[in-house]
Design a protein around this motif. Structure first.
Motif, short mmCIF file in Angstrom:
data_model
loop_
_atom_site.label_atom_id
_atom_site.label_comp_id
_atom_site.label_asym_id
_atom_site.label_seq_id
_atom_site.Cartn_x
_atom_site.Cartn_y
_atom_site.Cartn_z
N LEU A 103 -19.89 -1.95 -59.12
CA LEU A 103 -19.15 -1.02 -58.27
C LEU A 103 -19.74 0.38 -58.38
O LEU A 103 -19.95 1.06 -57.38
CB LEU A 103 -17.67 -1.02 -58.63
CG LEU A 103 -16.80 -0.04 -57.83
CD1 LEU A 103 -16.89 -0.32 -56.34
CD2 LEU A 103 -15.36 -0.13 -58.32
N PHE A 104 -20.06 0.81 -59.59
CA PHE A 104 -20.66 2.12 -59.81
C PHE A 104 -21.99 2.24 -59.05
O PHE A 104 -22.23 3.22 -58.34
CB PHE A 104 -20.89 2.34 -61.32
CG PHE A 104 -21.62 3.60 -61.65
CD1 PHE A 104 -20.95 4.82 -61.67
CD2 PHE A 104 -22.97 3.57 -61.96
CE1 PHE A 104 -21.62 5.99 -61.97
CE2 PHE A 104 -23.65 4.74 -62.26
CZ PHE A 104 -22.98 5.95 -62.26
N VAL A 105 -22.85 1.24 -59.16
CA VAL A 105 -24.17 1.27 -58.51
C VAL A 105 -24.02 1.22 -57.00
O VAL A 105 -24.68 1.97 -56.27
CB VAL A 105 -25.08 0.14 -59.04
CG1 VAL A 105 -26.35 0.02 -58.22
CG2 VAL A 105 -25.41 0.39 -60.51
N GLU A 106 -23.15 0.36 -56.48
CA GLU A 106 -22.94 0.27 -55.03
C GLU A 106 -22.42 1.60 -54.49
O GLU A 106 -22.86 2.06 -53.44
CB GLU A 106 -21.94 -0.85 -54.70
CG GLU A 106 -22.50 -2.22 -54.88
CD GLU A 106 -23.32 -2.70 -53.69
OE1 GLU A 106 -23.04 -2.30 -52.55
OE2 GLU A 106 -24.24 -3.48 -53.92
N ASN A 126 -23.95 -0.52 -46.16
CA ASN A 126 -23.44 -1.82 -46.59
C ASN A 126 -22.20 -1.68 -47.47
O ASN A 126 -22.07 -0.72 -48.23
CB ASN A 126 -24.51 -2.60 -47.36
CG ASN A 126 -25.63 -3.02 -46.46
OD1 ASN A 126 -25.41 -3.62 -45.43
ND2 ASN A 126 -26.85 -2.68 -46.83
N TYR A 127 -21.34 -2.68 -47.35
CA TYR A 127 -20.17 -2.78 -48.22
C TYR A 127 -20.00 -4.24 -48.58
O TYR A 127 -19.83 -5.09 -47.70
CB TYR A 127 -18.92 -2.26 -47.51
CG TYR A 127 -17.72 -2.25 -48.43
CD1 TYR A 127 -17.46 -1.14 -49.21
CD2 TYR A 127 -16.88 -3.34 -48.53
CE1 TYR A 127 -16.38 -1.13 -50.08
CE2 TYR A 127 -15.81 -3.35 -49.38
CZ TYR A 127 -15.57 -2.24 -50.15
OH TYR A 127 -14.51 -2.24 -51.02
N ASN A 128 -20.08 -4.55 -49.86
CA ASN A 128 -19.93 -5.92 -50.32
C ASN A 128 -18.50 -6.11 -50.84
O ASN A 128 -18.15 -5.56 -51.88
CB ASN A 128 -20.94 -6.23 -51.44
CG ASN A 128 -20.88 -7.66 -51.89
OD1 ASN A 128 -19.87 -8.34 -51.74
ND2 ASN A 128 -21.97 -8.14 -52.46
N GLU A 157 -21.31 -2.00 -42.60
CA GLU A 157 -21.70 -3.40 -42.52
C GLU A 157 -21.07 -4.13 -43.69
O GLU A 157 -21.47 -3.95 -44.83
CB GLU A 157 -23.22 -3.53 -42.60
CG GLU A 157 -23.95 -3.06 -41.38
CD GLU A 157 -25.41 -3.38 -41.49
OE1 GLU A 157 -25.90 -4.15 -40.64
OE2 GLU A 157 -26.07 -2.88 -42.41
N ILE A 158 -20.08 -4.93 -43.38
CA ILE A 158 -19.42 -5.71 -44.41
C ILE A 158 -20.17 -7.02 -44.54
O ILE A 158 -20.35 -7.75 -43.56
CB ILE A 158 -17.94 -5.96 -44.08
CG1 ILE A 158 -17.21 -4.61 -43.99
CG2 ILE A 158 -17.29 -6.87 -45.12
CD1 ILE A 158 -15.77 -4.72 -43.54
N THR A 159 -20.64 -7.30 -45.74
CA THR A 159 -21.41 -8.53 -45.93
C THR A 159 -20.49 -9.73 -45.82
O THR A 159 -19.36 -9.72 -46.29
CB THR A 159 -22.14 -8.53 -47.29
OG1 THR A 159 -21.19 -8.34 -48.32
CG2 THR A 159 -23.19 -7.44 -47.35
N GLU A 160 -21.01 -10.76 -45.18
CA GLU A 160 -20.24 -11.99 -45.00
C GLU A 160 -20.23 -12.74 -46.32
O GLU A 160 -21.18 -13.41 -46.68
CB GLU A 160 -20.87 -12.84 -43.89
CG GLU A 160 -20.07 -14.08 -43.62
CD GLU A 160 -20.86 -15.09 -42.80
OE1 GLU A 160 -20.22 -16.04 -42.34
OE2 GLU A 160 -22.07 -14.96 -42.65
N GLN A 161 -19.17 -12.57 -47.05
CA GLN A 161 -19.02 -13.20 -48.36
C GLN A 161 -17.63 -13.84 -48.41
O GLN A 161 -16.76 -13.52 -47.61
CB GLN A 161 -19.11 -12.14 -49.47
CG GLN A 161 -20.33 -11.27 -49.44
CD GLN A 161 -21.51 -11.92 -50.11
OE1 GLN A 161 -21.36 -12.77 -50.97
NE2 GLN A 161 -22.70 -11.52 -49.73
N ALA A 162 -17.45 -14.68 -49.39
CA ALA A 162 -16.12 -15.26 -49.60
C ALA A 162 -15.27 -14.21 -50.31
O ALA A 162 -15.31 -14.08 -51.51
CB ALA A 162 -16.23 -16.53 -50.45
N ILE A 173 -20.41 -6.99 -39.07
CA ILE A 173 -20.59 -8.05 -40.06
C ILE A 173 -22.08 -8.15 -40.33
O ILE A 173 -22.88 -8.32 -39.41
CB ILE A 173 -20.04 -9.41 -39.56
CG1 ILE A 173 -18.58 -9.29 -39.17
CG2 ILE A 173 -20.26 -10.49 -40.61
CD1 ILE A 173 -17.65 -8.88 -40.31
N ASP A 174 -22.48 -8.03 -41.59
CA ASP A 174 -23.89 -8.05 -41.98
C ASP A 174 -24.33 -9.46 -42.31
O ASP A 174 -23.61 -10.20 -42.97
CB ASP A 174 -24.08 -7.14 -43.20
CG ASP A 174 -25.54 -6.84 -43.51
OD1 ASP A 174 -26.38 -6.99 -42.61
OD2 ASP A 174 -25.83 -6.47 -44.66
#
Length: 180
Positions: free
Chosen positions: A80-83, A107-109, A143-148, A170-171
């Motif tokens: 979280l810190f690095v992102e 980007n946002y994961n 861009e929200i990464t498509e993740q679960a 959606i990324d």
């Protein structure tokens, strides 16, 4: 990575400026720099740059390191810190690319910041400081990464960003989920 994980670090204390004013982040032995990949759209018979995507270029001992190698080596407690540091670097350095009229994709994961309160607080803090970077929410595309990820977190996050005027994309949609 060097150092021990600490969730309460201040991102601003890990960001510095070089001799020409370009900001970079320091994480352990790595120096992180923003890179901006152009995004083109058809305009009549030509392609025109309409935006850039903020990407990170990690360097160690003056040598470039593949972003995937860098990010895979970041301990879970530090992700979280690095992102957040990467996002801040992209916002702070965007005005230095010298091209007006472009939007900024970042980007946002959702798997890294999956706590609804923390995610919303980060978006509110980012939005509050945009004017300091000569930016406004309508220039930004998250861009929200498509993740679960937890749907409640995504819905809250998207609602907050849209309310503030930030657009959503959606990324890498379909990657990893496509049929062969």
């Amino acid at each position: 990575m060097t150092g021990r994980p600490d969730r309460r670090r201040n991102v601003g204390e890990a960001i510095f400026a070089d001799e020409v004013g370009i900001e970079y982040g320091v994480y352990g032995a790595f120096r992180l720099r923003s890179a901006y990949q152009p995004i083109f759209a058809p305009r009549g018979r030509f392609l025109k740059a309409v935006a850039v995507e903020g990407l990170i270029e990690p360097h160690r001992a003056g040598r470039s390191v593949a972003p995937r190698v860098f990010f895979e080596g970041v301990p879970v407690a530090d992700r979280l810190f690095v992102e957040t540091m990467c996002r801040v670097l992209h916002l702070r350095n965007f005005r230095n690319i010298g091209v007006d009229g472009l939007d900024l994709f970042f980007n946002y994961n959702p798997l890294i910041n999956d706590d609804p309160g923390r995610a919303l607080a980060e978006i509110r803090l980012m939005t509050r400081h945009l004017a300091e970077f000569d930016l406004y929410p309508g220039m930004l595309v998250c861009e929200i990464t498509e993740q679960a990820a937890d749907d409640k977190v995504l819905v809250s996050l998207a609602r907050e960003m849209r309310r503030d005027g930030i657009r959503i994309a959606i990324d890498d949609f379909g990657t990893g989920h496509s049929t062969e």
